[in-house]
Design a protein around this motif. Structure first.
Motif, mmCIF file in Angstrom:
data_model
loop_
_atom_site.group_PDB
_atom_site.id
_atom_site.type_symbol
_atom_site.label_atom_id
_atom_site.label_comp_id
_atom_site.label_asym_id
_atom_site.label_seq_id
_atom_site.Cartn_x
_atom_site.Cartn_y
_atom_site.Cartn_z
ATOM 1 N N ASN A 1 0.899 -1.176 -0.069
ATOM 2 C CA ASN A 1 -0.092 0.001 -0.063
ATOM 3 C C ASN A 1 1.000 1.067 -0.021
ATOM 4 O OD1 ASN A 1 0.363 -0.697 2.746
ATOM 5 N ND2 ASN A 1 -0.114 1.417 2.982
ATOM 6 N N LEU B 1 -3.324 5.264 3.228
ATOM 7 C CA LEU B 1 -4.208 4.363 3.820
ATOM 8 C C LEU B 1 -4.337 3.769 5.127
ATOM 9 C CD1 LEU B 1 -6.290 1.839 2.811
ATOM 10 C CD2 LEU B 1 -4.381 0.500 2.156
ATOM 11 N N SER C 1 -5.491 11.206 -8.282
ATOM 12 C CA SER C 1 -4.894 9.933 -8.342
ATOM 13 C C SER C 1 -5.540 8.924 -9.214
ATOM 14 C CB SER C 1 -4.789 9.170 -6.863
ATOM 15 O OG SER C 1 -6.235 8.888 -6.497
ATOM 16 N N THR D 1 4.768 4.532 -7.478
ATOM 17 C CA THR D 1 3.406 4.858 -7.217
ATOM 18 C C THR D 1 2.754 5.736 -8.058
ATOM 19 O OG1 THR D 1 4.460 4.833 -4.646
ATOM 20 C CG2 THR D 1 2.051 5.674 -4.968
ATOM 21 N N GLN E 1 3.813 0.741 -5.319
ATOM 22 C CA GLN E 1 2.952 0.990 -4.197
ATOM 23 C C GLN E 1 1.382 1.457 -4.914
ATOM 24 O OE1 GLN E 1 4.160 3.998 -1.717
ATOM 25 N NE2 GLN E 1 5.944 2.695 -0.905
ATOM 26 N N TYR F 1 -2.845 2.922 -4.233
ATOM 27 C CA TYR F 1 -3.987 3.295 -3.246
ATOM 28 C C TYR F 1 -5.380 3.434 -4.107
ATOM 29 C CZ TYR F 1 -6.163 6.424 -0.061
ATOM 30 O OH TYR F 1 -7.153 7.109 1.105
ATOM 31 N N TYR G 1 -5.946 -0.207 -5.272
ATOM 32 C CA TYR G 1 -6.197 -1.171 -4.287
ATOM 33 C C TYR G 1 -7.692 -1.139 -4.008
ATOM 34 C CZ TYR G 1 -6.694 -2.948 0.492
ATOM 35 O OH TYR G 1 -7.118 -3.828 1.566
#
Length: 396
Positions: A82, A86, A310, A343, A364, A366, A369
Motif C-alpha cells: 500500500n 491508507l 490519483s 506509485t 505501491q 492506493y 487497491y
C-alpha cells in the motif's frame, strides 16, 4: 468517555467487502449527483469505509514463492504494498490485514510532528471524490494523522509483541509539518529528524519522507529548497551508520528533465530509495483522461478544493519517471544500495511487470487497491500474485 455516532458504529459492523461491493455498484450514479453533495457523501463515506476495512480479518491468502524481492537486506515477499495514506494510526489490525491479504509490505502514515485533523472547507472534512469510469479519484485530505509520537508508539508495541511477519516489512511515511502552521522551517526540520528517530527506535524496517503532498500549504517549491531540507536530514540522520533505509517520495508532476539532477542530489545525500510519485495537480493536462460524465464533478472539486488526482491517469507519468530515474542510476552507479519505487496508476499485474521492467524494485498502490477490493474483496493481492507468477513462469 467519548462515543461514536450510531451511524458510524453500524457502518463499521458491516463487512468491508459488502460495503465496497455495494458502493462500487452505486458509484457511477452517485457521482452524477450535484457535485457539492457528491463530495460531501464521499468524504464521509470514505472515513466509514476505512473504519470498517480491518475490523474483520480474512483467511490468510497464499503468496507464491518466487515473487520475493530483497532490498537493503529486507525481504519483501512480493513487489507491491500500500501507498501512504491508507493506514494512518499504526493500529495492529491494519498490519494483520495486509499480512492476511498477501501484501508485500505495510506502510503507515504519512504522519507529521503535530497531530492534524485534516482539511475542512465548506463544512466538508477531508474532501474526496471518485471518478469510477476514469478509474481515478481526487482528494484534499490535508495529512490527517495523530502525529509521529503516537504512531511510532503503536508500531513499537506491535513489533515488541512479535507480530511482525517475515516477508512483510513495516514502513513509516512522514513529512515536514506544513508551512501554513507558521512554525519556522528550522524547527520543523528538527522535528522531522525527531520523527525519523522515533520510528527508528520503534524498530520499523524502512522509512519514507513525503516531499510531494499537494494537499497542504506547501513550503517554497524548488530544487534549492529541497536541497536545503535534504542537507539538514543528511547531516542529522542519513549519515548515521545504524538506521533504517530511507526513501524520498517525489511528485508525479516532476518534469522528466529534472529527474537526473534530482537523482544525483538524493544519492549524494545518502538516500536509499526514490519513489515516483504522489498525486498530481496537473488538472488541465489530465482533464482529457476524465470521462465526460465525470467532468462536472472533477471541475467542481479541483476549482473548489484543489487537491491531488490519483489513479489510472497517472500510469504513464509514474512509469516514465521511474524509467528516467533507473536510467540515471545506471549512468552513475551509486556507492550504496539505491532502489526505485513506483506509485501512481498501479492497478494490475501488468503494471507491476512494467514497473520492474523499467527498473523499479517495488510498487505501491492506493486508488487501484480500492478499485480491486471492490471487485474481489480480500483476494485483492492474491489474483495479482497468481497472474504475476504465471507471467514470470512463462518468461519473456
Amino acid at each position: 468517555m467519548t462515543t461514536r455516532p450510531a451511524a458510524l458504529v453500524s457502518a463499521t459492523l458491516v463487512p468491508a467487502t459488502v460495503l465496497a461491493a455495494a458502493e462500487s455498484y452505486l458509484r457511477p450514479h452517485l457521482v452524477r449527483l450535484p457535485p457539492a453533495l457528491a463530495v460531501r457523501l464521499y468524504a464521509r463515506g470514505r472515513r466509514l469505509a476505512l473504519a470498517s476495512l480491518a475490523r474483520r480479518q480474512p483467511t490468510p491468502r497464499l503468496v507464491p514463492a518466487g515473487l520475493e524481492r530483497t532490498l537493503w537486506g529486507l525481504t519483501f515477499r512480493a513487489p507491491l504494498l500500500n501507498a501512504a495514506g491508507l493506514w494512518k494510526s499504526g493500529a495492529p489490525d491494519g498490519y494483520r490485514l495486509a499480512v492476511a491479504q498477501g501484501a508485500g509490505g505495510w506502510l503507515v502514515g504519512t504522519t507529521t510532528h503535530r497531530p492534524r485533523p485534516g482539511n475542512r472547507r465548506r463544512g466538508i472534512a477531508q474532501p474526496f471524490a471518485p471518478y469510477p469510469r476514469s478509474r481515478a479519484a481526487s482528494n484534499w485530505l490535508g495529512l490527517p494523522n495523530p502525529g509521529h509520537a503516537a504512531v511510532a508508539k503503536a508500531l513499537a508495541s506491535l513489533i515488541a509483541a512479535g507480530e511482525r511477519v517475515d516477508g512483510c516489512p513495516i514502513g513509516a511515511s512522514l513529512a515536514l509539518d506544513p508551512a501554513g502552521d507558521e512554525v519556522p522551517e528550522t524547527q520543523r526540520l528538527a522535528e522531522l529528524v525527531v520523527g525519523l528517530e522515533r520510528y527508528a527506535d520503534a524498530g520499523v524496517d524502512f522509512l519514507e519522507i513525503n516531499e510531494s503532498c499537494p494537499n497542504t500549504e506547501a513550503d517554497v517549491a524548488g530544487f534549492e529548497a529541497l536541497e536545503r531540507r535534504l542537507d539538514h536530514v543528511a547531516a542529522r540522520f542519513l549519515s548515521r551508520r545504524e538506521r533504517p533505509p530511507v526513501i524520498v517520495k517525489l511528485s508525479c508532476d516532476t518534469p522528466l528533465e529534472s529527474v537526473a539532477p534530482l537523482v544525483d542530489l538524493l544519492v549524494e545525500r545518502g538516500v536509499d530509495g526514490i519513489n515516483f510519485g504522489n498525486t498530481s495537480t496537473a488538472y488541465r493536462v489530465l482533464r482529457p483522461d476524465i470521462d465526460r460524465r465525470e467532468l462536472r464533478l472533477f471541475d467542481h472539486f479541483t476549482s473548489t478544493f484543489g487537491g491531488g488526482l490519483s489513479g489510472h491517469p497517472l500510469r504513464p507519468l509514474s512509469l516514465e519517471l521511474c524509467r528516467a530515474a533507473a536510467r540515471r542510476l545506471a549512468e552513475r552507479p551509486p556507492a550504496h544500495e539505491v532502489h526505485i519505487v513506483r506509485t501512481g496508476g498501479v492497478e494490475s499485474s501488468g503494471d507491476i511487470e512494467r514497473s520492474l521492467d523499467v527498473g523499479a524494485s517495488l510498487a505501491q498502490w492506493y486508488t487501484g487497491y480500492f478499485e480491486r477490493f471492490a471487485a474481489v474483496g480480500h483476494d485483492v493481492y492474491a489474483g495479482l500474485w497468481s497472474d504475476l507468477e504465471t507471467s514470470l513462469d512463462r518468461g519473456p
